[in-house]
Structures are given as structure tokens and as C-alpha cells.
Design a protein around this motif. Structure first.
Motif, PDB file in Angstrom:
ATOM      1  N   ASP A   1       4.614 -12.724   0.082  1.00 11.72           N
ATOM      2  CA  ASP A   1       4.109 -12.280   1.612  1.00 11.72           C
ATOM      3  C   ASP A   1       2.776 -11.619   1.488  1.00 11.72           C
ATOM      4  O   ASP A   1       2.369 -10.899   0.661  1.00 11.72           O
ATOM      5  CB  ASP A   1       4.930 -11.519   2.196  1.00 11.72           C
ATOM      6  N   LEU A   2       1.784 -12.467   2.152  1.00 15.93           N
ATOM      7  CA  LEU A   2       0.369 -11.933   2.398  1.00 15.93           C
ATOM      8  C   LEU A   2       0.147 -10.655   2.613  1.00 15.93           C
ATOM      9  O   LEU A   2      -0.518 -10.116   1.954  1.00 15.93           O
ATOM     10  CB  LEU A   2      -0.250 -12.890   3.090  1.00 15.93           C
ATOM     11  N   PHE A   3       0.755 -10.220   3.659  1.00 16.55           N
ATOM     12  CA  PHE A   3       0.487  -8.750   4.083  1.00 16.55           C
ATOM     13  C   PHE A   3       1.227  -7.695   3.219  1.00 16.55           C
ATOM     14  O   PHE A   3       0.610  -6.788   3.109  1.00 16.55           O
ATOM     15  CB  PHE A   3       0.985  -8.660   5.536  1.00 16.55           C
ATOM     16  N   LEU A   8       0.291  -3.694  -1.300  1.00 14.08           N
ATOM     17  CA  LEU A   8       0.232  -3.389  -2.693  1.00 14.08           C
ATOM     18  C   LEU A   8      -1.177  -3.269  -3.353  1.00 14.08           C
ATOM     19  O   LEU A   8      -1.297  -2.564  -4.088  1.00 14.08           O
ATOM     20  CB  LEU A   8       1.157  -4.431  -3.484  1.00 14.08           C
ATOM     21  N   LEU A   9      -2.068  -4.036  -2.930  1.00 19.69           N
ATOM     22  CA  LEU A   9      -3.268  -4.072  -3.601  1.00 19.69           C
ATOM     23  C   LEU A   9      -4.054  -2.845  -3.086  1.00 19.69           C
ATOM     24  O   LEU A   9      -4.726  -2.050  -3.822  1.00 19.69           O
ATOM     25  CB  LEU A   9      -4.248  -5.109  -2.931  1.00 19.69           C
ATOM     26  N   CYS A  10      -3.957  -2.237  -2.007  1.00 17.91           N
ATOM     27  CA  CYS A  10      -4.393  -1.068  -1.481  1.00 17.91           C
ATOM     28  C   CYS A  10      -3.647   0.208  -2.117  1.00 17.91           C
ATOM     29  O   CYS A  10      -4.394   1.319  -2.667  1.00 17.91           O
ATOM     30  CB  CYS A  10      -4.128  -0.741   0.054  1.00 17.91           C
ATOM     31  N   LEU A  11      -2.272   0.045  -2.373  1.00 20.47           N
ATOM     32  CA  LEU A  11      -1.708   1.154  -3.101  1.00 20.47           C
ATOM     33  C   LEU A  11      -2.410   1.212  -4.726  1.00 20.47           C
ATOM     34  O   LEU A  11      -2.080   2.140  -5.299  1.00 20.47           O
ATOM     35  CB  LEU A  11       0.061   0.926  -3.184  1.00 20.47           C
ATOM     36  N   PHE A  12      -2.608   0.097  -5.254  1.00 18.69           N
ATOM     37  CA  PHE A  12      -3.334  -0.152  -6.569  1.00 18.69           C
ATOM     38  C   PHE A  12      -4.421   0.276  -6.817  1.00 18.69           C
ATOM     39  O   PHE A  12      -4.950   0.344  -7.947  1.00 18.69           O
ATOM     40  CB  PHE A  12      -2.564  -1.169  -7.124  1.00 18.69           C
ATOM     41  N   THR A  13      -5.331   0.207  -5.849  1.00 20.81           N
ATOM     42  CA  THR A  13      -6.887   0.143  -5.834  1.00 20.81           C
ATOM     43  C   THR A  13      -7.540   1.268  -5.156  1.00 20.81           C
ATOM     44  O   THR A  13      -8.617   1.676  -5.176  1.00 20.81           O
ATOM     45  CB  THR A  13      -7.409  -1.127  -5.441  1.00 20.81           C
ATOM     46  N   GLY A  14      -6.688   1.587  -3.871  1.00 23.38           N
ATOM     47  CA  GLY A  14      -7.259   2.470  -2.920  1.00 23.38           C
ATOM     48  C   GLY A  14      -8.439   2.034  -2.170  1.00 23.38           C
ATOM     49  O   GLY A  14      -9.185   2.821  -1.528  1.00 23.38           O
ATOM     50  N   LEU A  71      -9.207  -3.127 -12.566  1.00 21.42           N
ATOM     51  CA  LEU A  71      -7.787  -3.723 -12.069  1.00 21.42           C
ATOM     52  C   LEU A  71      -6.896  -3.792 -13.218  1.00 21.42           C
ATOM     53  O   LEU A  71      -6.986  -3.980 -14.358  1.00 21.42           O
ATOM     54  CB  LEU A  71      -8.100  -5.116 -11.878  1.00 21.42           C
ATOM     55  N   SER A  72      -5.589  -3.109 -12.685  1.00 21.42           N
ATOM     56  CA  SER A  72      -4.382  -2.915 -13.787  1.00 21.42           C
ATOM     57  C   SER A  72      -3.778  -4.690 -13.870  1.00 21.42           C
ATOM     58  O   SER A  72      -4.136  -5.372 -13.165  1.00 21.42           O
ATOM     59  CB  SER A  72      -3.499  -2.145 -13.142  1.00 21.42           C
ATOM     60  N   ASP A  73      -3.179  -4.739 -14.839  1.00 22.78           N
ATOM     61  CA  ASP A  73      -2.576  -5.937 -15.300  1.00 22.78           C
ATOM     62  C   ASP A  73      -1.515  -6.229 -13.969  1.00 22.78           C
ATOM     63  O   ASP A  73      -1.632  -7.401 -13.554  1.00 22.78           O
ATOM     64  CB  ASP A  73      -1.564  -5.991 -16.545  1.00 22.78           C
ATOM     65  N   ALA A  74      -0.885  -5.140 -13.151  1.00 24.68           N
ATOM     66  CA  ALA A  74      -0.054  -5.679 -12.037  1.00 24.68           C
ATOM     67  C   ALA A  74      -0.832  -6.219 -10.865  1.00 24.68           C
ATOM     68  O   ALA A  74      -0.394  -7.024 -10.239  1.00 24.68           O
ATOM     69  CB  ALA A  74       0.476  -4.349 -11.546  1.00 24.68           C
ATOM     70  N   GLU A  77      -1.748  -9.592 -11.751  1.00 25.52           N
ATOM     71  CA  GLU A  77      -0.539 -10.389 -11.527  1.00 25.52           C
ATOM     72  C   GLU A  77      -0.657 -11.133  -9.991  1.00 25.52           C
ATOM     73  O   GLU A  77      -0.072 -11.808  -9.541  1.00 25.52           O
ATOM     74  CB  GLU A  77       0.599  -9.651 -11.743  1.00 25.52           C
ATOM     75  N   ILE A  78      -0.581  -9.998  -9.036  1.00 24.94           N
ATOM     76  CA  ILE A  78      -0.430 -10.148  -7.534  1.00 24.94           C
ATOM     77  C   ILE A  78      -1.644 -11.145  -7.072  1.00 24.94           C
ATOM     78  O   ILE A  78      -1.423 -12.014  -6.452  1.00 24.94           O
ATOM     79  CB  ILE A  78      -0.756  -8.698  -6.830  1.00 24.94           C
ATOM     80  N   LEU A  79      -2.662 -10.671  -7.672  1.00 27.70           N
ATOM     81  CA  LEU A  79      -3.769 -11.654  -7.193  1.00 27.70           C
ATOM     82  C   LEU A  79      -3.604 -13.114  -7.746  1.00 27.70           C
ATOM     83  O   LEU A  79      -4.143 -13.936  -7.109  1.00 27.70           O
ATOM     84  CB  LEU A  79      -5.329 -11.162  -7.900  1.00 27.70           C
ATOM     85  N   GLU A  80      -3.322 -13.268  -9.123  1.00 35.56           N
ATOM     86  CA  GLU A  80      -2.986 -14.785  -9.493  1.00 35.56           C
ATOM     87  C   GLU A  80      -1.968 -15.476  -8.626  1.00 35.56           C
ATOM     88  O   GLU A  80      -2.380 -16.700  -8.326  1.00 35.56           O
ATOM     89  CB  GLU A  80      -2.408 -14.351 -11.164  1.00 35.56           C
ATOM     90  N   LYS A  81      -1.021 -14.827  -8.322  1.00 38.47           N
ATOM     91  CA  LYS A  81      -0.037 -15.320  -7.410  1.00 38.47           C
ATOM     92  C   LYS A  81      -0.680 -15.907  -5.899  1.00 38.47           C
ATOM     93  O   LYS A  81      -0.076 -16.712  -5.341  1.00 38.47           O
ATOM     94  CB  LYS A  81       1.161 -14.351  -6.964  1.00 38.47           C
TER      95      LYS A  81
END
Length: 192
Positions: A1-3, A8-14, A71-74, A77-81
């Protein structure tokens, strides 16, 4: 899901909401596992437009806001998808509308049975979680794009009671070692 990926990206990068919405694939350095914040989008009032506001892509709010974020590996992975041949990570040929993200975030919270919050709370969550996991304030400040660590400390760091208790127990453990050591030395002297 895009949103959910935006959340998730915000939680992992701020990253700020406008920074996420303006993120382009060209900002992602796959080889070095970083992304560069080069722009932001926001709704601004513009005279002469029927809608009164228009979505504008601008430079980040300060020189420090233009930054490189590891960027973390997680996250990779999100970006790759999500990876595609469009210009923007979360948009197509133009930035994603921040109001749309805000709407979907509130919908996600409601579906999860959580209280209503503004998207920016994710930036606070990221910051607090970083501090509680031992990230030094200077590194966090640079990741967030702040010009001064005081901004980071005053605005985003909210240690929980559990974190404070953990710190106090660590200190007690340290003092306990000292006390235990002194007690053993006293006992050795008494035995002699």
C-alpha cells in the motif's frame, strides 16, 4: 500500500511530510544506501488562483534541511518494492499531495483503532525512538535536518518513563558494582 509505505518511510527516516511527497527516485543512492533531501512540497496561497492555494515544490526550509540520510536495509526493501520508472517515489510525474497523505494517515489510524493524530507525530516518534535506542543527539539532529541540536532536544525528544527508569536502573547497577566491590574489600580486610 502506497500510503502505508509513506508512513513506514517516515518512521524509519524522520523525513518531513513535504520532503517525502517531493522525493524523487534520483534522490535515492542505491549503491551508498542513502537518500538526499533536495526539495519539499507545500500548499501555498497564491493570488489569482481559483483554488486560493497551489501545490509548490520548493527548496527545503533551510540549508541544513538539504541533507543526506542513511537508509537501513528495511527502508531499501520498502523502496525496492515501490521502484518504478516514474519520476517521484510516491507520485507519478508530479509530487504526491500532502493533504492526501494526511487523509490516508488518519484513515490508517482509525482502522487500527488508534486516536486521531497529525502526520507530523511520526517525526516525533522517529526522534524519540532514536534517542531511546542510543542514537547520539548530534547524529539525530543532522538526520532530521536541524541547524542546532537544541532544536532536536527541545522539539522532538520525549523520553518515556520506561526509558528514564531504564537509565536509572543502569546507574543503580553501576553503583551496585562499586558498592559490591567496596563490600568485598571490607570483608577481605576483616578476614585478615
Amino acid at each position: 500500500d502506497l500510503f502505508k509505505s509513506v508512513v513506514l518511510l517516515c518512521l524509519f527516516t524522520g523525513l518531513r511530510l513535504g520532503e517525502l511527497c517531493a522525493l524523487k527516485w534520483s534522490d535515492v543512492d542505491w549503491e551508498n544506501s542513502t537518500l538526499t533531501v533536495n526539495r519539499t512540497v507545500q500548499r501555498l496561497y497564491v493570488e489569482g488562483y481559483k483554488t486560493l492555494t497551489v501545490l509548490k515544490e520548493t527548496l527545503p526550509k533551510s540549508e541544513c534541511s538539504r541533507r543526506e540520510v542513511p537508509l537501513s536495509d528495511a527502508v531499501l526493501e520498502i523502496l525496492e518494492k515501490l521502484r518504478n520508472d516514474r519520476e517521484y517515489v510516491f507520485g507519478e510525474d508530479r509530487p504526491l499531495e500532502p493533504r492526501t497523505v494526511q487523509y490516508h494517515f488518519k484513515k490508517i489510524l482509525k482502522e487500527a483503532g488508534m486516536e486521531d493524530k497529525n502526520f507530523h507525530v511520526l517525526r516525533h516518534t522517529f526522534s524519540t525512538n532514536c534517542i531511546e535506542r542510543g542514537v547520539d543527539v548530534k547524529s539525530l539532529s543532522e538526520i532530521l535536518g536541524h541547524s542546532d541540536v537544541q532544536i532536536t532536544l527541545n522539539r522532538y525528544v520525549h523520553p518515556s518513563m520506561d526509558a528514564k527508569r531504564r537509565h536509572m536502573n543502569n546507574l543503580s547497577s553501576f553503583y551496585g558494582q562499586i558498592c559490591g566491590q567496596k563490600e568485598r574489600e571490607f570483608q577481605e580486610i576483616s578476614i585478615k
